[in-house]
Design a protein around this motif. Structure first.
Motif, PDB file in Angstrom:
ATOM      1  N   ALA A 158     -40.711 -47.185 -81.880  1.00 13.49           N
ATOM      2  CA  ALA A 158     -39.343 -46.709 -82.062  1.00 13.49           C
ATOM      3  C   ALA A 158     -38.958 -45.786 -80.914  1.00 13.49           C
ATOM      4  N   ILE A 159     -37.797 -46.021 -80.327  1.00 12.12           N
ATOM      5  CA  ILE A 159     -37.233 -45.167 -79.284  1.00 12.12           C
ATOM      6  C   ILE A 159     -35.841 -44.761 -79.723  1.00 12.12           C
ATOM      7  N   VAL A 160     -35.590 -43.460 -79.763  1.00  8.14           N
ATOM      8  CA  VAL A 160     -34.311 -42.947 -80.234  1.00  8.14           C
ATOM      9  C   VAL A 160     -33.767 -41.941 -79.226  1.00  8.14           C
ATOM     10  N   ALA A 161     -32.516 -42.103 -78.861  1.00  5.15           N
ATOM     11  CA  ALA A 161     -31.805 -41.142 -78.008  1.00  5.15           C
ATOM     12  C   ALA A 161     -30.659 -40.551 -78.824  1.00  5.15           C
ATOM     13  N   SER A 162     -30.639 -39.229 -78.952  1.00  8.56           N
ATOM     14  CA  SER A 162     -29.622 -38.574 -79.766  1.00  8.56           C
ATOM     15  C   SER A 162     -28.886 -37.523 -78.943  1.00  8.56           C
ATOM     16  N   GLY A 163     -27.721 -37.091 -79.476  1.00  2.41           N
ATOM     17  CA  GLY A 163     -26.918 -36.108 -78.757  1.00  2.41           C
ATOM     18  C   GLY A 163     -26.396 -36.639 -77.435  1.00  2.41           C
ATOM     19  N   THR A 164     -26.187 -37.935 -77.363  1.00  2.00           N
ATOM     20  CA  THR A 164     -25.781 -38.565 -76.114  1.00  2.00           C
ATOM     21  C   THR A 164     -24.273 -38.463 -75.925  1.00  2.00           C
ATOM     22  N   VAL A 211     -11.851 -40.666 -71.439  1.00  2.00           N
ATOM     23  CA  VAL A 211     -12.371 -40.686 -72.801  1.00  2.00           C
ATOM     24  C   VAL A 211     -13.763 -40.060 -72.793  1.00  2.00           C
ATOM     25  N   GLU A 212     -14.008 -39.193 -73.733  1.00  3.05           N
ATOM     26  CA  GLU A 212     -15.336 -38.605 -73.888  1.00  3.05           C
ATOM     27  C   GLU A 212     -15.873 -38.933 -75.264  1.00  3.05           C
ATOM     28  N   VAL A 213     -17.050 -39.567 -75.276  1.00  5.37           N
ATOM     29  CA  VAL A 213     -17.719 -39.906 -76.526  1.00  5.37           C
ATOM     30  C   VAL A 213     -18.845 -38.908 -76.720  1.00  5.37           C
ATOM     31  N   GLU A 214     -18.870 -38.251 -77.869  1.00  6.78           N
ATOM     32  CA  GLU A 214     -19.878 -37.231 -78.143  1.00  6.78           C
ATOM     33  C   GLU A 214     -20.697 -37.610 -79.371  1.00  6.78           C
ATOM     34  N   GLY A 215     -21.940 -37.057 -79.395  1.00  5.10           N
ATOM     35  CA  GLY A 215     -22.793 -37.256 -80.561  1.00  5.10           C
ATOM     36  C   GLY A 215     -23.232 -38.688 -80.760  1.00  5.10           C
ATOM     37  N   MET A 216     -23.295 -39.459 -79.692  1.00  2.42           N
ATOM     38  CA  MET A 216     -23.708 -40.853 -79.822  1.00  2.42           C
ATOM     39  C   MET A 216     -25.227 -40.941 -80.002  1.00  2.42           C
ATOM     40  N   GLU A 217     -25.669 -41.781 -80.880  1.00  4.93           N
ATOM     41  CA  GLU A 217     -27.087 -42.014 -81.118  1.00  4.93           C
ATOM     42  C   GLU A 217     -27.411 -43.481 -80.853  1.00  4.93           C
ATOM     43  N   VAL A 218     -28.477 -43.681 -80.119  1.00  3.91           N
ATOM     44  CA  VAL A 218     -28.924 -45.037 -79.790  1.00  3.91           C
ATOM     45  C   VAL A 218     -30.381 -45.156 -80.207  1.00  3.91           C
ATOM     46  N   GLY A 270     -52.635 -63.870 -73.073  1.00  5.96           N
ATOM     47  CA  GLY A 270     -53.166 -62.992 -72.048  1.00  5.96           C
ATOM     48  C   GLY A 270     -52.150 -62.081 -71.392  1.00  5.96           C
ATOM     49  N   THR A 271     -50.879 -62.201 -71.758  1.00  4.58           N
ATOM     50  CA  THR A 271     -49.845 -61.302 -71.246  1.00  4.58           C
ATOM     51  C   THR A 271     -49.186 -60.582 -72.410  1.00  4.58           C
ATOM     52  N   LEU A 272     -48.399 -59.558 -72.105  1.00  6.88           N
ATOM     53  CA  LEU A 272     -47.701 -58.807 -73.140  1.00  6.88           C
ATOM     54  C   LEU A 272     -46.309 -59.384 -73.374  1.00  6.88           C
ATOM     55  N   LYS A 273     -45.984 -59.596 -74.633  1.00  3.20           N
ATOM     56  CA  LYS A 273     -44.650 -60.068 -74.998  1.00  3.20           C
ATOM     57  C   LYS A 273     -43.923 -58.953 -75.727  1.00  3.20           C
ATOM     58  N   LEU A 274     -42.750 -58.599 -75.227  1.00  6.59           N
ATOM     59  CA  LEU A 274     -41.940 -57.523 -75.797  1.00  6.59           C
ATOM     60  C   LEU A 274     -40.751 -58.133 -76.528  1.00  6.59           C
ATOM     61  N   SER A 275     -40.516 -57.694 -77.739  1.00  7.00           N
ATOM     62  CA  SER A 275     -39.393 -58.212 -78.529  1.00  7.00           C
ATOM     63  C   SER A 275     -38.596 -57.061 -79.127  1.00  7.00           C
ATOM     64  N   LEU A 276     -37.306 -57.285 -79.274  1.00  6.20           N
ATOM     65  CA  LEU A 276     -36.419 -56.297 -79.879  1.00  6.20           C
ATOM     66  C   LEU A 276     -36.311 -56.595 -81.367  1.00  6.20           C
ATOM     67  N   MET A 277     -36.923 -55.726 -82.170  1.00  5.03           N
ATOM     68  CA  MET A 277     -36.937 -55.950 -83.607  1.00  5.03           C
ATOM     69  C   MET A 277     -35.682 -55.395 -84.277  1.00  5.03           C
ATOM     70  N   GLU A 278     -35.284 -54.216 -83.861  1.00  6.93           N
ATOM     71  CA  GLU A 278     -34.072 -53.584 -84.404  1.00  6.93           C
ATOM     72  C   GLU A 278     -33.385 -52.788 -83.301  1.00  6.93           C
ATOM     73  N   SER A 279     -32.073 -52.671 -83.380  1.00 10.87           N
ATOM     74  CA  SER A 279     -31.342 -51.831 -82.435  1.00 10.87           C
ATOM     75  C   SER A 279     -30.023 -51.405 -83.066  1.00 10.87           C
ATOM     76  N   GLY A 280     -29.533 -50.289 -82.591  1.00 15.41           N
ATOM     77  CA  GLY A 280     -28.259 -49.801 -83.122  1.00 15.41           C
ATOM     78  C   GLY A 280     -27.691 -48.713 -82.246  1.00 15.41           C
ATOM     79  N   CYS A 281     -26.376 -48.577 -82.293  1.00 15.54           N
ATOM     80  CA  CYS A 281     -25.675 -47.547 -81.540  1.00 15.54           C
ATOM     81  C   CYS A 281     -24.554 -47.012 -82.426  1.00 15.54           C
TER      82      CYS A 281
END
Length: 520
Positions: free
Chosen positions: A109-115, A144-151, A162-173
Motif C-alpha cells: 500500500a502506498i498513500v499520499a495525503s495532504g496533497t 484553481v487550487e486543490v487542497e487535501g487531496m489523498e491518493v 523469473g521476473t517480477l510482475k507488478l499489478s495495480l490491485m486498488e487505486s483511488g484519488c
C-alpha cells in the motif's frame, strides 16, 4: 602464453572468488527454481524507493491537461439561456505533504495525503435574451487550487517466469476542497456561478490522476519485466539473477529470493548442477536501519568454482616468462641437480592444474581457503615434451571481503604452503630446497596479482542507477551478508572504479631469478 605469475593469480583468485564449500553436493539436475541469494529491502529502503517513485510520478504527470471540456447551461428569468464553459484545464504543480508505504499480506500500500494541486484553465461565459438583439459573452483565465487531496494505491508483486510482475490491485484519488479564482473580464461578476464547477473539476482531477497512475504502473511493470535475468561477469560466466518464488512481504520489509548462481555464458540453460544448502538463505543485518541486505550462500561461490573448473580454466602450461632463461634446466641446477644432469641446458615447461575445485570455508569470524594443485616439470627435448617431476601443492590462505562500488571484492593472505613429491623420473628431490622458491613465488608474485584481480570483484544483484553506501559485511555460518544504504543516480559511474584499482607488481622473472641465485 601465460606467465608464472598468472598461474598463481588464477589459482589464488579461483580460491576466493570462485570457491567450493563442503556443505554442498553436486547432482545432475538444473536448479533454476532454487534460491541461493536473498535480498531484503527494509522499511527505510521502502521509504527511499517510495520517495523516488513519488517524485518520478509527479515529474512524469505534470503538466497534465485534463481531456474534458466542462459545460453548463441554464435558463435564467429575464436573461434567457446562459452557457458556461471551462476548457484547457491543466495541472502544473503537485505538492505531496506526506506519504507512506506499507507492505502486507494483501499487497504493498502506498498513500499520499495532504496533497495540493495547482491548475490553470480558460473560462467562458455567454448568454442571450429576448430583451437584447445580441449575445453577451465574457471570458478569461482562472487559477484553481486543490487542497487535501489523498491518493492511494495497492500493488501486487509476484514472480513471473523469473521476473517480477507488478499489478495495480486498488487505486483511488479523493479531492477534499477546491478554490477557484477568476482572472480577466468581469470576473468578479461571474465568480459565484463558476464556483458551481467545483464538483466537476474535482471529479476530472480525480479521474485524470487515477488514469495516470494506471499508466505509470504499467510502465513500471514493463521496466521490471525487462530487467535481465543474467548479469555478465566476464567472457565466460554470468550471474543468474532470476527470481525464485514470490516476494515475501512482512509488515516492515520485502524479501526477494533469486537463484544467484554463476552460469556458463555460452550455454542455455546454465550450469546443470544442483547445489544443496543446509538452510534457506536469510539476510542477517545487525543494523536494522540499513535500507538493503543481500545474503550470499556458499553455493554462489561454489557454482563459480565448479564452472571454471569444469571449463578447464584451472589448467595452465607455462613456457614463456619475461626472463626466458629461467625455464631452462641450467637455472635449476642448484635446486634439482639431477634434473640438470640428465637434461643439461634443456628448456622447461611448468604444467599446473588443480586436482579439484578450490575449497573455502566461511565461519562467523573469517574465511579460510585451500587450493590443491599439481605442478609437473616438463623438459622439452628435440621435438618432444617429457614429464619429469610432479609436485603436489597445498596452498592455505585466509581472506577478507570488501565492497567496491556495487561489486563484492576481496583480498587474500598466504598462510601456509605444503609440498610433496607425487612422482619423479629422476629420483628423490630435496623438497626443502624447492619450498622457498615456491613460497616466494606465491607470496611476492601470485598474491599481489591475485589481489589486483580480487579487488575488482564480481557484481552484486543491484539495479542500475542504485549504488551501495556505507556498506558493512557480516559473516555467519557458511554465508556472507552485505548490509547497506543506497543512493540513486541515473548517471551512476561508480562501476568504473574497479577498472582503476591496481597494485604495483614485481616482475615474476626478477623474483624467481633472485630466489634461484640465492640458493647458489
Amino acid at each position: 602464453m601465460a606467465s608464472v605469475a598468472l598461474l598463481f593469480l588464477l589459482i589464488i583468485s579461483s580460491t576466493f572468488l570462485f570457491s567450493h564449500a563442503n556443505n554442498f553436493q553436486l547432482q545432475s539436475s538444473i536448479t533454476q527454481d532454487e534460491s541461493f541469494t536473498s535480498i531484503l529491502v527494509s522499511q527505510n529502503g521502502l521509504d527511499f524507493v517510495k520517495d523516488l517513485l513519488v517524485n518520478k510520478a509527479i515529474s512524469s504527470i505534470i503538466p497534465l491537461q485534463l481531456p474534458a471540456v466542462i459545460e453548463k447551461s441554464a435558463r435564467i428569468p429575464f436573461l434567457g439561456n446562459v452557457n458556461m464553459v471551462i476548457s484547457n484545464v491543466t495541472i502544473y504543480k503537485i505538492d505531496v505533504l506526506s506519504s507512506y508505504v506499507k507492505p502486507g499480506n494483501s499487497g504493498i500500500a502506498i498513500v499520499a495525503s495532504g496533497t495540493t494541486c495547482n491548475l490553470t484553465m480558460n473560462w467562458n461565459y455567454s448568454y442571450s435574451s429576448w430583451l437584447l438583439p445580441f449575445e453577451i459573452s465574457d471570458g478569461g483565465r482562472a487559477s484553481v487550487e486543490v487542497e487535501g487531496m489523498e491518493v492511494g494505491l495497492t500493488l501486487g508483486l509476484e514472480n513471473h517466469e523469473g521476473t517480477l510482475k507488478l499489478s495495480l490491485m486498488e487505486s483511488g484519488c479523493y479531492v477534499k476542497e477546491i478554490t477557484i479564482k477568476l482572472d480577466g473580464g468581469a470576473s468578479w461578476l461571474y465568480q459565484g456561478m463558476i464556483n458551481a464547477f467545483e464538483g466537476q473539476i474535482g471529479s476530472a482531477v480525480e479521474s485524470a490522476i487515477a488514469n495516470k497512475l494506471k499508466d505509470g504502473i504499467l510502465k513500471l511493470d514493463s521496466f521490471l519485466q525487462s530487467l535481465p535475468k543474467e548479469i555478465p561477469v566476464d567472457d565466460n560466466a554470468s550471474l543468474n539473477v532470476s527470481f525464485v518464488e514470490n516476494p515475501l512481504l512482512s509488515n516492515s520489509s520485502i524479501e526477494f529470493d533469486i537463484n544467484g548462481l554463476f552460469t556458463d555464458i555460452k550455454k542455455v540453460p546454465a550450469v546443470s548442477k544442483n547445489y544443496q544448502q543446509t538452510q534457506q538463505p536469510s539476510v542477517l543485518c545487525t543494523d536494522q536501519s540499513k535500507m538493503l541486505g543481500i545474503s550470499l550462500d556458499e553455493a554462489v561461490f561454489n557454482s563459480a568454482s565448479a564452472l571454471y573448473y569444469d571449463a578447464e580454466f584451472m589448467k595452465w602450461i607455462v613456457d614463456k616468462v619475461p626472463e626466458q632463461a629461467l625455464l631452462n634446466t641450467a637455472e635449476w641446477r642448484f635446486i634439482i641437480p639431477q634434473l640438470y644432469k640428465k637434461y643439461p641446458n634443456d628448456d622447461m615447461n611448468l604444467n599446473i592444474s588443480l586436482s579439484s575445485p578450490p575449497v573455502v570455508r566461511i565461519s562467523e569470524h573469517k574465511i579460510d581457503a585451500t587450493v590443491y594443485a599439481d605442478v609437473i616439470i616438463d623438459v622439452a627435448e628435440a621435438d618432444q615434451v617429457i614429464p619429469v617431476v610432479c609436485i603436489s601443492l597445498v596452498i592455505r590462505g585466509s581472506g577478507s571481503i570488501k565492497i567496491v562500488g556495487n561489486n563484492l571484492g576481496g583480498s587474500v593472505n598466504l598462510d601456509d604452503l605444503a609440498m610433496s613429491l607425487k612422482w619423479s623420473k629422476i629420483g628423490n628431490l630435496r623438497m626443502y630446497l624447492i619450498q622457498p622458491v615456491m613460497w616466494t613465488l606465491v607470496q611476492t608474485v601470485g598474491i599481489p596479482y591475485a589481489n589486483s584481480y580480487l579487488g575488482k570483484g564480481f557484481p552484486l544483484p543491484i539495479i542500475h542507477g542504485f549504488t551501495l553506501q556505507n556498506a558493512e559485511i557480516i559473516f555467519s555460518n557458511s554465508k556472507v551478508s552485505v548490509c547497506s544504504d543506497v543512493t540513486y543516480s541515473v548517471s551512476d559511474n561508480l562501476d568504473r572504479l574497479s577498472d582503476k584499482i591496481g597494485v604495483h607488481i614485481v616482475q615474476p622473472g626478477d623474483v624467481l631469478k633472485t630466489v634461484l641465485q640465492g640458493e647458489k
